[in-house]
Design a protein around this motif. Structure first.
Motif, PDB file in Angstrom:
ATOM      1  N   PRO A   1       3.280  -0.403   9.589  1.00 31.34           N
ATOM      2  CA  PRO A   1       2.988   0.708  10.498  1.00 31.34           C
ATOM      3  C   PRO A   1       1.867   1.626   9.987  1.00 31.34           C
ATOM      4  N   CYS A   2       1.621   1.636   8.658  1.00 29.29           N
ATOM      5  CA  CYS A   2       0.539   2.459   8.115  1.00 29.29           C
ATOM      6  C   CYS A   2      -0.835   1.840   8.392  1.00 29.29           C
ATOM      7  N   GLY A   3      -0.848   0.580   8.881  1.00 24.91           N
ATOM      8  CA  GLY A   3      -2.099  -0.105   9.200  1.00 24.91           C
ATOM      9  C   GLY A   3      -2.518  -1.141   8.178  1.00 24.91           C
ATOM     10  N   SER A   4      -1.847  -1.183   7.049  1.00 24.42           N
ATOM     11  CA  SER A   4      -2.214  -2.124   5.982  1.00 24.42           C
ATOM     12  C   SER A   4      -1.719  -3.539   6.287  1.00 24.42           C
ATOM     13  N   ALA A   5      -2.554  -4.487   5.941  1.00 24.84           N
ATOM     14  CA  ALA A   5      -2.158  -5.895   6.036  1.00 24.84           C
ATOM     15  C   ALA A   5      -1.747  -6.437   4.666  1.00 24.84           C
ATOM     16  N   ASP A   6      -1.720  -5.574   3.670  1.00 23.24           N
ATOM     17  CA  ASP A   6      -1.325  -5.965   2.315  1.00 23.24           C
ATOM     18  C   ASP A   6       0.194  -5.862   2.214  1.00 23.24           C
ATOM     19  N   VAL A   7       0.867  -6.867   2.780  1.00 21.96           N
ATOM     20  CA  VAL A   7       2.324  -6.844   2.852  1.00 21.96           C
ATOM     21  C   VAL A   7       2.916  -8.101   2.240  1.00 21.96           C
ATOM     22  N   GLN A   8       4.167  -7.989   1.839  1.00 24.08           N
ATOM     23  CA  GLN A   8       4.941  -9.126   1.342  1.00 24.08           C
ATOM     24  C   GLN A   8       6.062  -9.380   2.335  1.00 24.08           C
TER      25      GLN A   8
ATOM     26  N   SER B   1       0.818  -1.218   0.000  1.00 18.81           N
ATOM     27  CA  SER B   1       0.000   0.000   0.000  1.00 18.81           C
ATOM     28  C   SER B   1       0.851   1.267   0.000  1.00 18.81           C
ATOM     29  N   CYS B   2       1.821   1.347   0.930  1.00 18.50           N
ATOM     30  CA  CYS B   2       2.615   2.577   1.049  1.00 18.50           C
ATOM     31  C   CYS B   2       4.056   2.418   0.569  1.00 18.50           C
ATOM     32  N   GLY B   3       4.498   1.170   0.319  1.00 20.86           N
ATOM     33  CA  GLY B   3       5.854   0.927  -0.172  1.00 20.86           C
ATOM     34  C   GLY B   3       6.927   0.851   0.891  1.00 20.86           C
ATOM     35  N   LEU B   4       6.563   0.970   2.164  1.00 26.83           N
ATOM     36  CA  LEU B   4       7.540   0.947   3.247  1.00 26.83           C
ATOM     37  C   LEU B   4       8.136  -0.443   3.449  1.00 26.83           C
ATOM     38  N   ASP B   5       9.461  -0.506   3.584  1.00 28.03           N
ATOM     39  CA  ASP B   5      10.150  -1.725   4.007  1.00 28.03           C
ATOM     40  C   ASP B   5      10.391  -1.578   5.497  1.00 28.03           C
ATOM     41  N   SER B   6       9.983  -2.570   6.281  1.00 34.01           N
ATOM     42  CA  SER B   6      10.149  -2.442   7.726  1.00 34.01           C
ATOM     43  C   SER B   6      10.418  -3.785   8.382  1.00 34.01           C
ATOM     44  N   GLU B   7      10.981  -3.703   9.585  1.00 37.44           N
ATOM     45  CA  GLU B   7      11.260  -4.871  10.413  1.00 37.44           C
ATOM     46  C   GLU B   7      10.054  -5.102  11.306  1.00 37.44           C
ATOM     47  N   LEU B   8       9.732  -6.368  11.518  1.00 35.12           N
ATOM     48  CA  LEU B   8       8.602  -6.711  12.380  1.00 35.12           C
ATOM     49  C   LEU B   8       9.062  -6.818  13.832  1.00 35.12           C
ATOM     50  N   ALA B   9       8.265  -6.256  14.720  1.00 36.58           N
ATOM     51  CA  ALA B   9       8.559  -6.356  16.143  1.00 36.58           C
ATOM     52  C   ALA B   9       7.935  -7.620  16.733  1.00 36.58           C
ATOM     53  N   ASP B  10       6.997  -8.238  16.014  1.00 34.50           N
ATOM     54  CA  ASP B  10       6.286  -9.418  16.502  1.00 34.50           C
ATOM     55  C   ASP B  10       5.853 -10.266  15.311  1.00 34.50           C
ATOM     56  N   GLN B  11       4.912 -11.154  15.516  1.00 36.64           N
ATOM     57  CA  GLN B  11       4.461 -12.076  14.469  1.00 36.64           C
ATOM     58  C   GLN B  11       3.349 -11.499  13.584  1.00 36.64           C
ATOM     59  N   PHE B  12       2.864 -10.308  13.890  1.00 35.59           N
ATOM     60  CA  PHE B  12       1.735  -9.732  13.152  1.00 35.59           C
ATOM     61  C   PHE B  12       2.217  -9.072  11.870  1.00 35.59           C
TER      62      PHE B  12
END
Length: 129
Positions: free
Chosen positions: A84-91, A69-80
């Motif tokens: 951070p933008c709220g989208s679950a549309d992630v790879q 959705s927003c193009g952000l690459d990020s590290e996960l703090a947990d299993q979810f």
């Protein structure tokens, strides 16, 4: 237990009856494998084999995602798997690894020697795969 049994079988297929002193694994945060459970199961699966007593060294890479959705690459703090933008549309881009990286085997001379000091100093690392 089945992962540990498969791990022992795979290593024995490649090392034969040579004594294995250390197994190096990469187990990602999102792999679904619990490190403590694997250590416990590995000790049971390795009993009575050339891997008995081998040390497990685990690298545990964190999970990483890329938001569609927003193009952000990020590290996960947990299993979810949420951006951070709220989208679950992630790879998922990292963290699902379950890799046998290498094993340390005792050299032939160390295996034949009754000396513990010779065994401890005569190891070689063997990449697997």
């Amino acid at each position: 237990m089945s992962i540990a049994s498969s791990l022992v079988d795979t290593i024995r297929d490649r090392t034969g009856e040579r004594s294995v002193t250390c197994v190096h694994l990469r187990i990602g945060q999102l792999s679904g494998v619990l490190a403590d459970a694997l250590r416990f199961s590995f000790d049971i699966a390795a009993a009575g084999t050339p891997l008995e007593g081998a040390r497990l060294v685990l690298q545990q890479p964190v999970g990483r995602i890329r938001c569609r959705s927003c193009g952000l690459d990020s590290e996960l703090a947990d299993q979810f798997l949420l951006c951070p933008c709220g989208s679950a549309d992630v790879q998922v881009t990292a963290g699902r690894e379950l890799d046998l990286v290498s094993v340390d085997v005792a050299s032939a001379s160390a295996s034949a020697s009754a000396s513990a000091s010779a065994s401890a100093s005569a190891e070689s690392r063997q990449p697997v795969g």
